[in-house]
Design a protein around this motif. Structure first.
Motif, PDB file in Angstrom:
ATOM      1  N   SER A   1      39.160  94.856 -80.538  1.00  0.00           N
ATOM      2  CA  SER A   1      38.637  95.399 -81.790  1.00  0.00           C
ATOM      3  C   SER A   1      39.474  95.014 -83.005  1.00  0.00           C
ATOM      4  O   SER A   1      38.937  94.640 -84.048  1.00  0.00           O
ATOM      5  N   ALA A   2      40.788  95.097 -82.888  1.00  0.00           N
ATOM      6  CA  ALA A   2      41.646  94.769 -84.027  1.00  0.00           C
ATOM      7  C   ALA A   2      41.457  93.315 -84.445  1.00  0.00           C
ATOM      8  O   ALA A   2      41.353  93.003 -85.637  1.00  0.00           O
ATOM      9  N   GLU A   3      41.388  92.433 -83.470  1.00  0.00           N
ATOM     10  CA  GLU A   3      41.227  91.013 -83.791  1.00  0.00           C
ATOM     11  C   GLU A   3      39.838  90.738 -84.376  1.00  0.00           C
ATOM     12  O   GLU A   3      39.693  89.942 -85.310  1.00  0.00           O
ATOM     13  N   LEU A   4      38.834  91.396 -83.846  1.00  0.00           N
ATOM     14  CA  LEU A   4      37.479  91.203 -84.373  1.00  0.00           C
ATOM     15  C   LEU A   4      37.381  91.651 -85.828  1.00  0.00           C
ATOM     16  O   LEU A   4      36.749  90.988 -86.651  1.00  0.00           O
ATOM     17  N   VAL A   5      37.996  92.773 -86.160  1.00  0.00           N
ATOM     18  CA  VAL A   5      37.979  93.239 -87.551  1.00  0.00           C
ATOM     19  C   VAL A   5      38.728  92.252 -88.435  1.00  0.00           C
ATOM     20  O   VAL A   5      38.300  91.942 -89.553  1.00  0.00           O
ATOM     21  N   ALA A   6      39.857  91.738 -87.950  1.00  0.00           N
ATOM     22  CA  ALA A   6      40.614  90.746 -88.717  1.00  0.00           C
ATOM     23  C   ALA A   6      39.777  89.487 -88.946  1.00  0.00           C
ATOM     24  O   ALA A   6      39.789  88.905 -90.047  1.00  0.00           O
ATOM     25  N   LEU A   7      39.043  89.065 -87.937  1.00  0.00           N
ATOM     26  CA  LEU A   7      38.150  87.911 -88.093  1.00  0.00           C
ATOM     27  C   LEU A   7      37.043  88.216 -89.096  1.00  0.00           C
ATOM     28  O   LEU A   7      36.678  87.374 -89.924  1.00  0.00           O
ATOM     29  N   LEU A   8      36.515  89.418 -89.029  1.00  0.00           N
ATOM     30  CA  LEU A   8      35.424  89.810 -89.917  1.00  0.00           C
ATOM     31  C   LEU A   8      35.857  89.737 -91.384  1.00  0.00           C
ATOM     32  O   LEU A   8      35.138  89.178 -92.218  1.00  0.00           O
ATOM     33  N   VAL A   9      37.005  90.303 -91.710  1.00  0.00           N
ATOM     34  CA  VAL A   9      37.410  90.353 -93.119  1.00  0.00           C
ATOM     35  C   VAL A   9      37.809  88.984 -93.643  1.00  0.00           C
ATOM     36  O   VAL A   9      37.817  88.766 -94.869  1.00  0.00           O
ATOM     37  N   ALA A  10      38.124  88.046 -92.757  1.00  0.00           N
ATOM     38  CA  ALA A  10      38.535  86.712 -93.197  1.00  0.00           C
ATOM     39  C   ALA A  10      37.401  85.701 -93.173  1.00  0.00           C
ATOM     40  O   ALA A  10      37.550  84.593 -93.712  1.00  0.00           O
ATOM     41  N   GLU A  11      36.268  86.063 -92.590  1.00  0.00           N
ATOM     42  CA  GLU A  11      35.183  85.098 -92.373  1.00  0.00           C
ATOM     43  C   GLU A  11      34.436  84.767 -93.673  1.00  0.00           C
ATOM     44  O   GLU A  11      33.893  85.657 -94.332  1.00  0.00           O
ATOM     45  N   PRO A  12      34.333  83.469 -94.042  1.00  0.00           N
ATOM     46  CA  PRO A  12      33.642  83.091 -95.280  1.00  0.00           C
ATOM     47  C   PRO A  12      32.127  82.906 -95.135  1.00  0.00           C
ATOM     48  O   PRO A  12      31.402  82.934 -96.123  1.00  0.00           O
ATOM     49  N   ASP A  13      31.643  82.712 -93.918  1.00  0.00           N
ATOM     50  CA  ASP A  13      30.228  82.397 -93.712  1.00  0.00           C
ATOM     51  C   ASP A  13      29.418  83.671 -93.475  1.00  0.00           C
ATOM     52  O   ASP A  13      29.763  84.489 -92.612  1.00  0.00           O
TER      53      ASP A  13
END
Length: 252
Positions: A35-47
Motif C-alpha cells: 500500500s505505501a509503495e502504491l500510494v507513492a507511485l500514485l502521487v508521482a504518476e504523470p499519466d
C-alpha cells in the motif's frame, strides 16, 4: 523473480503502457504490504490513465492505504486532487478531519474534490463544510457541490432546509436544486419548507422547489400541489397539474 516483483519494477518504467500493466498486476497480486509503495507511485504518476489504474489498485486495500493517503495530503500538495479522489472511493469517516481543511482550498479543483470526498463519507461532520458554499462559485462548482450533497444525503437536509429561507436567492435556488438530487426519502424533512418556496418564491426557484417536492412521499405534498393547481398563477397551475398526474401514474 516473482510476477509481483516484476510488476514492482515495471511500475517505474518510462513507458506509460508498461506502467499501467504493472499497476493492474500490483492491484491484482499485491497485498496490504504494497500500500505505501502504491500510494507513492500514485502521487508521482504523470499519466492520467495510469493514475486511474493506480487509484483502483490503492483502493483494493482501503484500510492499509488510508494512513498513507492521508499523509500524502500534506506531503504531496501537487497530487491532492488524485489523493482526494482515492479517498472518495474509500469513503472512510476516519478521513473526514484531514479532508475538511481542503473544502476551502484556494484551488477550486482541490476544493471540489474535497467536497466530493466529504459527501461520500455520509457523515454529519461533513455538512458544515459543504453548506456554506451554497450559491457561490461558477456553474461547475455549484454542480459539484450539489453532487456532494446528494452523496451526503440525510445529514445535509437540515442545513439545506434552513437555506431555503435565507434572503439570498442564489442560495435558495442552489439548496432547492440540491434537494432535487437528494430526493426521497432523505429529503422528506424539507417538505414543508419546499411548499413555502413553491407557493411564495420567485418563479425560477419555485419551479425547482416543485420538482423537489413532487418526488417526496410526504403528507404536505398533495395538498400543496392541489392548491397550486387551483391557483391563479397559470404556469404553476399547469406544472402542479402535470406533477399530480405524474404522481398518480407512478402510484398506479
Amino acid at each position: 523473480m516473482t510476477t509481483l516483483e516484476q510488476a514492482r519494477r515495471a511500475a517505474y518504467d518510462l513507458d506509460p503502457t508498461i506502467r499501467q500493466r504493472a499497476a493492474v498486476h500490483l492491484g491484482t497480486l499485491g497485498d496490504d504490504a504494497q500500500s505505501a509503495e502504491l500510494v507513492a507511485l500514485l502521487v508521482a504518476e504523470p499519466d492520467f490513465f495510469v493514475r486511474e489504474t493506480l487509484t483502483w489498485a490503492v483502493c483494493r486495500h482501503p484500510q492499509a492505504a488510508l494512513p498513507h493517503l492521508l499523509a500524502a495530503l500534506d506531503d504531496a500538495p501537487g497530487a491532492r486532487v488524485q489523493v482526494l479522489h482515492a479517498l472518495s472511493k474509500i469513503q472512510s469517516p476516519d478521513a473526514v478531519p484531514q479532508i475538511l481543511p481542503f473544502a476551502t482550498d484556494d484551488d477550486p479543483a482541490v476544493a471540489m474534490k474535497a467536497w466530493w470526498a466529504l459527501g461520500r463519507t455520509g457523515t454529519p461532520e461533513a455538512a458544515p463544510a459543504l453548506l456554506p458554499h451554497l450559491g457561490h462559485g461558477d456553474e461547475e462548482q455549484q454542480r459539484e457541490l450539489s453532487r456532494a450533497l446528494e452523496q451526503l444525503g440525510a445529514p445535509g437536509v437540515a442545513g439545506l432546509t434552513d437555506a431555503l429561507s435565507t434572503t439570498d436567492p442564489e442560495v435558495r435556488l442552489h439548496a432547492a436544486r440540491a434537494l432535487v438530487l437528494v430526493g426521497d426519502p432523505a429529503a422528506r424533512p424539507a417538505a414543508a419548507a419546499l411548499v413555502a418556496v413553491a407557493e411564495g418564491d420567485d418563479r425560477e426557484i419555485a419551479m425547482v422547489a416543485l420538482e423537489a417536492l413532487a418526488a417526496l412521499d410526504a403528507p404536505e405534498v398533495e395538498p400543496a400541489l392541489e392548491r397550486l393547481r387551483d391557483g391563479e398563477d397559470r404556469f404553476r397551475s399547469l406544472t402542479a397539474q402535470w406533477l399530480l398526474a405524474d404522481r398518480a401514474e407512478r402510484r398506479g
